[in-house]
Design a protein around this motif. Structure first.
Motif, PDB file in Angstrom:
ATOM      1  N   VAL A  43      41.523  37.359  48.586  1.00 47.36           N
ATOM      2  CA  VAL A  43      40.331  36.885  49.277  1.00 47.36           C
ATOM      3  C   VAL A  43      39.953  35.503  48.748  1.00 47.36           C
ATOM      4  N   PRO A  44      39.650  34.553  49.625  1.00 46.18           N
ATOM      5  CA  PRO A  44      39.170  33.252  49.145  1.00 46.18           C
ATOM      6  C   PRO A  44      37.694  33.331  48.801  1.00 46.18           C
ATOM      7  N   ILE A  45      37.327  32.770  47.662  1.00 45.48           N
ATOM      8  CA  ILE A  45      35.933  32.665  47.250  1.00 45.48           C
ATOM      9  C   ILE A  45      35.677  31.201  46.927  1.00 45.48           C
ATOM     10  N   GLY A  46      35.011  30.529  47.836  1.00 47.32           N
ATOM     11  CA  GLY A  46      34.855  29.089  47.686  1.00 47.32           C
ATOM     12  C   GLY A  46      36.218  28.429  47.761  1.00 47.32           C
ATOM     13  N   PRO A  47      36.496  27.497  46.858  1.00 50.05           N
ATOM     14  CA  PRO A  47      37.813  26.847  46.866  1.00 50.05           C
ATOM     15  C   PRO A  47      38.906  27.674  46.205  1.00 50.05           C
ATOM     16  N   ALA A  48      38.523  28.746  45.524  1.00 47.26           N
ATOM     17  CA  ALA A  48      39.484  29.544  44.753  1.00 47.26           C
ATOM     18  C   ALA A  48      40.097  30.645  45.604  1.00 47.26           C
ATOM     19  N   GLN A  49      41.356  30.964  45.317  1.00 41.28           N
ATOM     20  CA  GLN A  49      42.031  32.107  45.915  1.00 41.28           C
ATOM     21  C   GLN A  49      42.043  33.219  44.869  1.00 41.28           C
ATOM     22  N   VAL A  50      41.398  34.350  45.184  1.00 43.66           N
ATOM     23  CA  VAL A  50      41.226  35.432  44.217  1.00 43.66           C
ATOM     24  C   VAL A  50      42.138  36.598  44.580  1.00 43.66           C
ATOM     25  N   TYR A  51      42.672  37.239  43.540  1.00 46.33           N
ATOM     26  CA  TYR A  51      43.624  38.337  43.711  1.00 46.33           C
ATOM     27  C   TYR A  51      43.158  39.528  42.890  1.00 46.33           C
ATOM     28  N   PHE A  52      43.177  40.705  43.496  1.00 48.84           N
ATOM     29  CA  PHE A  52      42.869  41.947  42.804  1.00 48.84           C
ATOM     30  C   PHE A  52      44.020  42.926  43.032  1.00 48.84           C
ATOM     31  N   ALA A  53      44.470  43.572  41.969  1.00 46.64           N
ATOM     32  CA  ALA A  53      45.549  44.559  42.070  1.00 46.64           C
ATOM     33  C   ALA A  53      45.048  45.908  41.602  1.00 46.64           C
ATOM     34  N   GLY A  54      45.234  46.930  42.433  1.00 52.23           N
ATOM     35  CA  GLY A  54      44.873  48.283  42.045  1.00 52.23           C
ATOM     36  C   GLY A  54      46.020  49.000  41.368  1.00 52.23           C
ATOM     37  N   THR A  55      47.245  48.704  41.817  1.00 53.16           N
ATOM     38  CA  THR A  55      48.444  49.261  41.198  1.00 53.16           C
ATOM     39  C   THR A  55      49.639  48.415  41.622  1.00 53.16           C
ATOM     40  N   GLY A  56      50.644  48.362  40.758  1.00 54.21           N
ATOM     41  CA  GLY A  56      51.880  47.668  41.092  1.00 54.21           C
ATOM     42  C   GLY A  56      51.795  46.159  41.096  1.00 54.21           C
ATOM     43  N   GLY A  57      50.721  45.585  40.540  1.00 59.58           N
ATOM     44  CA  GLY A  57      50.594  44.134  40.520  1.00 59.58           C
ATOM     45  C   GLY A  57      51.566  43.487  39.541  1.00 59.58           C
ATOM     46  N   ILE A  58      52.110  42.342  39.893  1.00 63.71           N
ATOM     47  CA  ILE A  58      52.962  41.556  39.001  1.00 63.71           C
ATOM     48  C   ILE A  58      52.505  40.098  39.078  1.00 63.71           C
ATOM     49  N   HIS A  59      52.898  39.315  38.098  1.00 65.20           N
ATOM     50  CA  HIS A  59      52.379  37.951  38.008  1.00 65.20           C
ATOM     51  C   HIS A  59      52.810  37.088  39.182  1.00 65.20           C
ATOM     52  N   SER A  60      54.008  37.288  39.683  1.00 66.83           N
ATOM     53  CA  SER A  60      54.474  36.455  40.785  1.00 66.83           C
ATOM     54  C   SER A  60      53.758  36.765  42.091  1.00 66.83           C
ATOM     55  N   ASP A  61      52.889  37.781  42.103  1.00 66.95           N
ATOM     56  CA  ASP A  61      52.042  38.033  43.269  1.00 66.95           C
ATOM     57  C   ASP A  61      51.084  36.879  43.505  1.00 66.95           C
ATOM     58  N   TYR A  62      50.618  36.267  42.436  1.00 66.95           N
ATOM     59  CA  TYR A  62      49.511  35.330  42.571  1.00 66.95           C
ATOM     60  C   TYR A  62      49.791  33.939  42.028  1.00 66.95           C
ATOM     61  N   VAL A  63      50.933  33.720  41.392  1.00 63.30           N
ATOM     62  CA  VAL A  63      51.201  32.418  40.789  1.00 63.30           C
ATOM     63  C   VAL A  63      52.504  31.848  41.338  1.00 63.30           C
ATOM     64  N   PRO A  64      52.592  30.541  41.575  1.00 62.91           N
ATOM     65  CA  PRO A  64      53.842  29.952  42.054  1.00 62.91           C
ATOM     66  C   PRO A  64      54.956  30.098  41.022  1.00 62.91           C
ATOM     67  N   THR A  65      56.127  30.525  41.469  1.00 60.21           N
ATOM     68  CA  THR A  65      57.276  30.661  40.570  1.00 60.21           C
ATOM     69  C   THR A  65      58.213  29.461  40.657  1.00 60.21           C
ATOM     70  N   ASN A  66      58.000  28.592  41.624  1.00 65.45           N
ATOM     71  CA  ASN A  66      58.771  27.349  41.768  1.00 65.45           C
ATOM     72  C   ASN A  66      60.280  27.603  41.811  1.00 65.45           C
ATOM     73  N   ASN A  67      60.672  28.548  42.626  1.00 67.70           N
ATOM     74  CA  ASN A  67      62.092  28.859  42.766  1.00 67.70           C
ATOM     75  C   ASN A  67      62.409  29.176  44.231  1.00 67.70           C
ATOM     76  N   PRO A  68      62.178  28.210  45.135  1.00 64.80           N
ATOM     77  CA  PRO A  68      62.370  28.483  46.570  1.00 64.80           C
ATOM     78  C   PRO A  68      63.805  28.853  46.904  1.00 64.80           C
ATOM     79  N   TYR A  69      63.944  29.696  47.916  1.00 69.77           N
ATOM     80  CA  TYR A  69      65.214  30.208  48.449  1.00 69.77           C
ATOM     81  C   TYR A  69      65.849  31.266  47.542  1.00 69.77           C
ATOM     82  N   PHE A  70      65.502  31.293  46.253  1.00 69.20           N
ATOM     83  CA  PHE A  70      65.993  32.342  45.362  1.00 69.20           C
ATOM     84  C   PHE A  70      64.943  33.445  45.215  1.00 69.20           C
TER      85      PHE A  70
END
Length: 594
Positions: A309-336
């Protein structure tokens, strides 16, 4: 040595195109309203990291919506979108006062050559309404269909005047002119009416059978034939046919947010590697993405529940289960990177830096951009916290006292060709064993998804803390070439004697998008999976070499929804021991998305 038999799957895509044309009364409002809807659609396309990878500017052949599956726009979705758009246009039109005088048009002057004709149409007959913002836009190009729609509106107005006994307002000359126009555009009018009838019938059918007004279903099914070769390792493994299915229910409540409820099932298992001494190698090297999250027997689980959900300029992420870091942060590895899906690299190592595999579970994160959105240089900050045993109320468990991993990453995007990320992850790992790269397996879990046993295994007697540092970057010099890579260092401090160790990992990949055909990808990746040298204790004498990983794959796109990916993974010095024979994994992966 087992032998792998490959078969070629030939699939014929079925493409269904649906063309929708708005009726006469909505024609004038369509241009203004559609521009507003396009803005909403663009916002929706970035909402889901969709949201997570919103800050990645290097474009791939499809939107990168992290772990969730990319929504495939079916024909029914297109029709529903058109129907909703037309409905909104009608609401917008009705909310504005009717134009009754030509002077109300802000862009029409008395000196205009068609002023008299327009005045007659607006004030005498009332069959030209203009646009909702009180403009007429007389210089805009007009198609024959649009003219037919306007003519039809005038004809309806004339019939209305006649029916209400106001025929004196209509002259014989006007009627003759209208009759000639009606005859001239009879074909267009008939076609327009036919298309409107078709849209109305299709709308009624979709409304009667639609799944939900707020939720859409997105799915992915992977079939993979795979085998591993290499002396003792090849002898103890056989050719296997494995599968994994993910069904993602994507729900939006405001049009900008998205709730993911994902069901998963699969039977995929990683291969067992054996050293030259006949003993199994303690390693997760060569683990493939479709083997992540498998239930091993095709039983169904909810493996991911998350809300963006966006809150102001920020993009906010909530995980109830199964969350991993690459859900919300750029991994900078396109096509792979395909978030362990079936359209990127074969292995978990080549898909993203191992630093994002530390921890997981339930928690929250946010990405805060700096500067204006239209600037050439776009920095942002991402912070996140995930707890592996957040649901457990027991001692040394829960959201704050159990295993957790806290991430902070500075993101830098320069234009649309270069992106860089500087990452720090702090983790706590309680006593009872476990693994560093466990993807949220938690206390005492045997789950490991990348790297050797020396780099993964934590002390079973004492707790540990880890501090990991990483750099990732992606550069796209042209639309046909992408280069990306990463390096990570991990410092593990145990709370007991002899529990400290260090681990390293690095990799570099080259991708050729649209190689041979639009939508295809040729990828080559090489590096060292996470390894730790000079560890004592149970690891003394087990191996002190660097385990290199080489991978090549070619994703061939049969259609928008089907792709076939043959590939090879070559592992040297598995288990960090050069005395062990190299292992070679061959895979033919077929991915269906819907």
């Amino acid at each position: 040595m087992s032998h792998l038999l490959w078969k070629t799957l030939v699939l014929s895509p079925v493409v269904l195109g649906v063309t929708v044309l708005v009726s006469a009364k909505a024609m004038a409002a369509a241009e203004v309203a559609s521009s507003s809807e396009d803005t909403k659609l663009k916002a929706a396309q970035t909402e889901a990291p969709i949201a997570a990878n919103a800050s990645i500017l290097i474009q791939t052949e499809q939107p990168k919506f992290n772990q969730q599956l990319v929504a495939q726009k079916t024909d029914e979705n297109k029709v529903l979108e058109e129907v909703n758009r037309y409905s909104n246009e009608g609401k917008n039109q009705n909310s504005l006062s009717q134009v009754t005088s030509v002077s109300q048009f802000s862009d029409v002057q008395p000196t205009d050559w068609a002023f008299q004709a327009l005045q007659s149409l607006v004030e005498r007959y009332g069959c030209i309404a203009g646009y909702p913002n009180s403009t007429y836009r007389g210089n805009r190009a007009l198609t024959r269909y649009e003219f037919a729609a306007g003519l039809n509106a005038c004809l309806d107005r004339v019939n209305e005047l006649i029916a209400t006994a106001t025929a004196d307002l209509v002259t014989k000359q006007d009627l003759a002119t209208l009759q000639r126009l009606q005859e001239e555009f009879s074909a267009e009018l008939a076609t327009l009416r036919g298309r409107v009838d078709s849209v109305e019938a299709r709308t009624a059918e979709l409304e009667a059978n639609q799944f939900s007004t707020t939720t859409k279903l997105v799915g992915e099914a992977i079939f993979a034939v795979t085998d591993i070769f290499g002396n003792n390792t090849g002898d103890v493994n056989n050719t296997v046919f494995q599968d994994r299915v993910r069904l993602d229910l994507q729900t939006s409540f405001t049009g900008k947010d998205v709730l993911h409820t994902r069901l998963a099932a699969g039977n995929a298992l990683a291969f067992t590697q054996v050293g030259n001494n006949g003993v199994g190698i303690d390693t997760a090297e060569g683990t493939q993405t479709f083997q992540i999250g498998s239930t091993s027997n095709n039983s169904v689980i909810i493996d991911w529940l998350a809300y963006y959900v966006p809150i102001g300029p920020a993009q906010v992420y909530f995980a109830g289960t199964g969350g991993i870091h690459s859900d919300y942060v750029p991994t900078n590895n396109p096509y792979f990177e395909d978030f362990d899906g079936g359209n990127g690299a074969l292995s978990t190592f080549a898909s993203e830096s191992p630093i994002y595999r530390i921890g997981g579970g339930a928690g929250a994160a946010l990405t805060l951009p700096f500067g204006s959105s239209g600037s050439f240089f776009k920095p942002s900050l991402t912070i996140g916290y995930l707890a592996s045993n957040a649901n457990n109320p027991g001692a040394n468990q829960g959201l704050l006292e159990g295993n957790y991993a806290a991430l902070g990453q500075l993101n830098f995007s320069v234009g649309d060709r270069l992106s860089i990320g500087a990452t720090y992850v702090h983790g706590y790992h309680g006593a009872g064993g476990g693994n560093l790269f466990d993807l949220g397996g938690g206390l005492g879990s045997t789950n490991r998804v990348v790297g050797t046993g020396q780099a993964n295994t934590l002390s079973a007697l004492n707790g540990s803390s880890s501090n990991s540092y990483g750099i990732s970057a992606a550069f796209k010099p042209s639309d046909k070439l992408s280069v990306s890579g990463f390096i990570s260092y991990h410092d593990i401090t145990g709370f007991g004697a002899g529990d400290d160790y260090e681990a390293w990992s690095y990799g570099l990949g080259v991708a050729l998008p649209d190689f041979g055909k639009k939508g295809n990808v040729l990828g080559i990746f090489a590096g060292a999976e996470p390894y730790a040298r000079n560890r004592g204790g149970v690891f003394a004498g087990t191996g002190n070499d660097i385990p290199y990983h080489f991978e090549g794959f070619y994703k061939y796109r049969l259609s928008d929804n089907i792709s076939i990916t043959p590939g090879v993974i070559w592992l040297t010095s598995p288990g960090q021991n050069s005395n062990n024979d190299d292992a070679i994994i061959g895979t033919l992966r077929t991915t269906f998305t819907f």
